[in-house]
Design a protein around this motif. Structure first.
Motif, PDB file in Angstrom:
ATOM      1  N   TYR A   2      92.248  54.035  60.001  1.00  0.00           N
ATOM      2  CA  TYR A   2      92.759  54.389  58.695  1.00  0.00           C
ATOM      3  C   TYR A   2      92.671  55.893  58.516  1.00  0.00           C
ATOM      4  CZ  TYR A   2      92.446  49.445  58.172  1.00  0.00           C
ATOM      5  OH  TYR A   2      92.616  48.109  58.381  1.00  0.00           O
ATOM      6  N   LYS A   3      93.829  56.501  58.289  1.00  0.00           N
ATOM      7  CA  LYS A   3      93.906  57.941  58.110  1.00  0.00           C
ATOM      8  C   LYS A   3      93.543  58.310  56.670  1.00  0.00           C
ATOM      9  CE  LYS A   3      95.586  58.930  62.209  1.00  0.00           C
ATOM     10  NZ  LYS A   3      94.790  59.553  63.207  1.00  0.00           N
ATOM     11  N   THR A   4      93.293  59.594  56.450  1.00  0.00           N
ATOM     12  CA  THR A   4      92.970  60.099  55.125  1.00  0.00           C
ATOM     13  C   THR A   4      94.040  59.660  54.133  1.00  0.00           C
ATOM     14  OG1 THR A   4      91.930  62.009  56.132  1.00  0.00           O
ATOM     15  CG2 THR A   4      92.503  62.202  53.809  1.00  0.00           C
ATOM     16  N   GLY A   5      93.593  59.110  53.007  1.00  0.00           N
ATOM     17  CA  GLY A   5      94.518  58.695  51.968  1.00  0.00           C
ATOM     18  C   GLY A   5      94.967  57.252  52.081  1.00  0.00           C
ATOM     19  N   GLU A   6      94.800  56.636  53.240  1.00  0.00           N
ATOM     20  CA  GLU A   6      95.181  55.239  53.398  1.00  0.00           C
ATOM     21  C   GLU A   6      94.133  54.352  52.755  1.00  0.00           C
ATOM     22  OE1 GLU A   6      97.078  53.299  57.014  1.00  0.00           O
ATOM     23  OE2 GLU A   6      96.353  55.209  57.812  1.00  0.00           O
ATOM     24  N   ARG A   7      94.585  53.248  52.185  1.00  0.00           N
ATOM     25  CA  ARG A   7      93.670  52.306  51.547  1.00  0.00           C
ATOM     26  C   ARG A   7      93.114  51.350  52.598  1.00  0.00           C
ATOM     27  NH1 ARG A   7      94.148  47.458  49.245  1.00  0.00           N
ATOM     28  NH2 ARG A   7      92.655  46.969  47.629  1.00  0.00           N
ATOM     29  N   VAL A   8      91.799  51.256  52.657  1.00  0.00           N
ATOM     30  CA  VAL A   8      91.142  50.339  53.579  1.00  0.00           C
ATOM     31  C   VAL A   8      91.196  48.944  52.961  1.00  0.00           C
ATOM     32  CG1 VAL A   8      88.972  49.781  54.736  1.00  0.00           C
ATOM     33  CG2 VAL A   8      89.626  52.165  54.420  1.00  0.00           C
ATOM     34  N   PRO A   9      91.622  47.933  53.722  1.00  0.00           N
ATOM     35  CA  PRO A   9      91.685  46.572  53.164  1.00  0.00           C
ATOM     36  C   PRO A   9      90.326  46.121  52.626  1.00  0.00           C
ATOM     37  CG  PRO A   9      92.724  46.658  55.324  1.00  0.00           C
ATOM     38  CD  PRO A   9      92.061  47.988  55.105  1.00  0.00           C
ATOM     39  N   GLU A  10      90.349  45.397  51.507  1.00  0.00           N
ATOM     40  CA  GLU A  10      89.110  44.975  50.845  1.00  0.00           C
ATOM     41  C   GLU A  10      88.234  44.136  51.759  1.00  0.00           C
ATOM     42  OE1 GLU A  10      87.549  42.310  47.116  1.00  0.00           O
ATOM     43  OE2 GLU A  10      89.599  43.085  47.031  1.00  0.00           O
ATOM     44  N   GLU A  11      88.849  43.254  52.559  1.00  0.00           N
ATOM     45  CA  GLU A  11      88.043  42.403  53.442  1.00  0.00           C
ATOM     46  C   GLU A  11      87.256  43.221  54.465  1.00  0.00           C
ATOM     47  OE1 GLU A  11      92.310  42.333  55.056  1.00  0.00           O
ATOM     48  OE2 GLU A  11      91.381  42.075  53.094  1.00  0.00           O
ATOM     49  N   LEU A  12      87.704  44.433  54.756  1.00  0.00           N
ATOM     50  CA  LEU A  12      86.955  45.321  55.638  1.00  0.00           C
ATOM     51  C   LEU A  12      85.962  46.169  54.839  1.00  0.00           C
ATOM     52  CD1 LEU A  12      86.394  46.586  58.411  1.00  0.00           C
ATOM     53  CD2 LEU A  12      88.316  48.130  57.989  1.00  0.00           C
ATOM     54  N   SER A  13      86.422  46.773  53.751  1.00  0.00           N
ATOM     55  CA  SER A  13      85.557  47.699  53.006  1.00  0.00           C
ATOM     56  C   SER A  13      84.316  47.008  52.446  1.00  0.00           C
ATOM     57  CB  SER A  13      86.335  48.387  51.888  1.00  0.00           C
ATOM     58  OG  SER A  13      86.763  47.457  50.922  1.00  0.00           O
ATOM     59  N   TRP A  31      75.956  57.342  59.964  1.00  0.00           N
ATOM     60  CA  TRP A  31      76.398  58.472  59.173  1.00  0.00           C
ATOM     61  C   TRP A  31      77.820  58.180  58.713  1.00  0.00           C
ATOM     62  CZ3 TRP A  31      76.151  59.101  64.505  1.00  0.00           C
ATOM     63  CH2 TRP A  31      77.264  59.609  65.149  1.00  0.00           C
ATOM     64  N   PRO A  32      77.951  57.799  57.433  1.00  0.00           N
ATOM     65  CA  PRO A  32      79.269  57.451  56.899  1.00  0.00           C
ATOM     66  C   PRO A  32      80.174  58.674  56.839  1.00  0.00           C
ATOM     67  CG  PRO A  32      77.507  56.805  55.386  1.00  0.00           C
ATOM     68  CD  PRO A  32      76.899  57.644  56.461  1.00  0.00           C
ATOM     69  N   MET A  33      81.425  58.473  57.228  1.00  0.00           N
ATOM     70  CA  MET A  33      82.429  59.527  57.183  1.00  0.00           C
ATOM     71  C   MET A  33      83.709  58.914  56.643  1.00  0.00           C
ATOM     72  SD  MET A  33      81.746  61.548  60.733  1.00  0.00           S
ATOM     73  CE  MET A  33      82.780  62.896  60.237  1.00  0.00           C
ATOM     74  N   ILE A  34      83.808  58.818  55.360  1.00  0.00           N
ATOM     75  CA  ILE A  34      84.926  58.137  54.715  1.00  0.00           C
ATOM     76  C   ILE A  34      86.254  58.820  55.022  1.00  0.00           C
ATOM     77  CG2 ILE A  34      85.906  57.509  52.463  1.00  0.00           C
ATOM     78  CD1 ILE A  34      82.963  57.179  51.525  1.00  0.00           C
ATOM     79  N   GLU A  35      86.258  60.134  55.142  1.00  0.00           N
ATOM     80  CA  GLU A  35      87.512  60.874  55.303  1.00  0.00           C
ATOM     81  C   GLU A  35      88.079  60.809  56.720  1.00  0.00           C
ATOM     82  OE1 GLU A  35      84.624  62.918  54.663  1.00  0.00           O
ATOM     83  OE2 GLU A  35      84.632  62.319  52.578  1.00  0.00           O
ATOM     84  N   PHE A  36      87.312  60.320  57.690  1.00  0.00           N
ATOM     85  CA  PHE A  36      87.739  60.376  59.083  1.00  0.00           C
ATOM     86  C   PHE A  36      87.640  59.007  59.742  1.00  0.00           C
ATOM     87  CE2 PHE A  36      86.023  64.505  57.915  1.00  0.00           C
ATOM     88  CZ  PHE A  36      87.079  65.329  58.237  1.00  0.00           C
ATOM     89  N   GLU A  37      88.445  58.835  60.777  1.00  0.00           N
ATOM     90  CA  GLU A  37      88.374  57.605  61.554  1.00  0.00           C
ATOM     91  C   GLU A  37      87.112  57.611  62.415  1.00  0.00           C
ATOM     92  OE1 GLU A  37      91.724  55.793  63.523  1.00  0.00           O
ATOM     93  OE2 GLU A  37      92.981  57.438  62.823  1.00  0.00           O
ATOM     94  N   ALA A  38      86.625  56.423  62.708  1.00  0.00           N
ATOM     95  CA  ALA A  38      85.453  56.296  63.580  1.00  0.00           C
ATOM     96  C   ALA A  38      85.737  56.920  64.942  1.00  0.00           C
ATOM     97  CB  ALA A  38      85.067  54.829  63.730  1.00  0.00           C
ATOM     98  N   THR A 172      95.888  60.706  69.823  1.00  0.00           N
ATOM     99  CA  THR A 172      95.032  61.861  70.080  1.00  0.00           C
ATOM    100  C   THR A 172      93.829  61.825  69.143  1.00  0.00           C
ATOM    101  OG1 THR A 172      96.904  63.188  70.828  1.00  0.00           O
ATOM    102  CG2 THR A 172      94.911  64.379  70.148  1.00  0.00           C
ATOM    103  N   ILE A 173      92.654  61.802  69.737  1.00  0.00           N
ATOM    104  CA  ILE A 173      91.412  61.770  68.969  1.00  0.00           C
ATOM    105  C   ILE A 173      91.050  63.180  68.528  1.00  0.00           C
ATOM    106  CG2 ILE A 173      88.936  61.274  69.112  1.00  0.00           C
ATOM    107  CD1 ILE A 173      89.672  58.994  71.077  1.00  0.00           C
ATOM    108  N   ASN A 174      90.778  63.328  67.232  1.00  0.00           N
ATOM    109  CA  ASN A 174      90.347  64.606  66.672  1.00  0.00           C
ATOM    110  C   ASN A 174      88.882  64.811  67.053  1.00  0.00           C
ATOM    111  OD1 ASN A 174      89.525  66.766  65.120  1.00  0.00           O
ATOM    112  ND2 ASN A 174      90.244  65.931  63.179  1.00  0.00           N
ATOM    113  N   THR A 175      88.598  65.851  67.785  1.00  0.00           N
ATOM    114  CA  THR A 175      87.220  66.113  68.224  1.00  0.00           C
ATOM    115  C   THR A 175      86.579  67.260  67.442  1.00  0.00           C
ATOM    116  OG1 THR A 175      87.998  67.552  70.007  1.00  0.00           O
ATOM    117  CG2 THR A 175      87.656  65.221  70.546  1.00  0.00           C
ATOM    118  N   ASN A 176      87.106  67.525  66.250  1.00  0.00           N
ATOM    119  CA  ASN A 176      86.588  68.628  65.434  1.00  0.00           C
ATOM    120  C   ASN A 176      86.273  68.213  64.005  1.00  0.00           C
ATOM    121  OD1 ASN A 176      86.718  70.898  67.317  1.00  0.00           O
ATOM    122  ND2 ASN A 176      88.905  70.470  67.312  1.00  0.00           N
ATOM    123  N   VAL A 177      85.792  66.988  63.816  1.00  0.00           N
ATOM    124  CA  VAL A 177      85.428  66.590  62.454  1.00  0.00           C
ATOM    125  C   VAL A 177      84.005  67.065  62.159  1.00  0.00           C
ATOM    126  CG1 VAL A 177      86.994  64.614  62.482  1.00  0.00           C
ATOM    127  CG2 VAL A 177      84.600  64.270  63.065  1.00  0.00           C
TER     128      VAL A 177
END
Length: 186
Positions: A2-13, A31-38, A172-177
């Motif tokens: 889930y990218k920034t701004g996308e709604r995470v489905p309730e069954e997951l959240s 370490w929770p990081m809501i703004e970034f993908e795992a 492409t995985i972002n390696t700079n979060v």
């Protein structure tokens, strides 16, 4: 993911809080990081700690093909879905026919339905490998598409440029979060 701004489905959240409590109960650092993908957090941690001289080896436990782009002599992937095989740089080349640095090019052409990555229509795994072996990257494959003899592949490269480039971006995985956790905390 889930990218920034996308709604995470309730069954997951609604599982997040329980998962964090379960992990903490068995001593796993969270370490929770809501703004970034795992994947991006994993990639950033792998690059950061894979380059740390105090860290002998980083092991990423995942069955995801896109994790192969993170493989280096100090960072390996443990394939937890198949055979628990440890995959280093030579194994990436053996399994995928490309280097770890070319995985995003390969998957950008090949696509990945499990991650909603469309790839290039009409270019499957074998075709993607052949194009990356020949041209080295998606960008060069697109620039030199007229040289491709296979009509279906040539047509796909010429007609799907934006989709192919988007597919590469998606894998492409972002390696700079920003990671707030330290090695000592882990």
């Amino acid at each position: 993911g889930y990218k920034t701004g996308e709604r995470v489905p309730e069954e997951l959240s609604r599982q997040f809080d329980l998962a964090e409590k379960a992990a903490a109960a068995v001593g796993v650092v969270v370490w929770p990081m809501i703004e970034f993908e795992a994947d991006d957090a994993i990639g950033t941690a792998a690059v950061r700690w894979g380059a740390d001289p105090n860290v002998e080896q980083v092991v990423i436990c995942s069955p995801d093909k896109d994790m192969m782009q993170l493989v280096t002599p100090n960072t390996v992937v443990l394939n937890t879905a198949k055979d628990d095989r440890i995959i280093g740089p030579d194994d990436v080349r053996e399994l995928f026919g490309v280097s770890p640095e070319q995985i995003t090019d390969l998957l950008g052409l090949w696509g990945d339905s499990s991650d909603n990555v469309p790839g290039a229509p009409g270019i499957g795994e074998k075709g993607a490998r052949a194009l990356i072996e020949r041209f080295g990257s998606i960008e060069t494959s697109l620039k030199r598409a007229e040289e491709v003899k296979a009509n279906r592949q040539r047509k796909s490269l010429l007609e799907n440029r934006e989709q192919i480039l988007l597919s590469k971006e998606l894998v492409t995985i972002n390696t700079n979060v920003p990671l707030t956790v330290t090695w000592d905390e882990l």
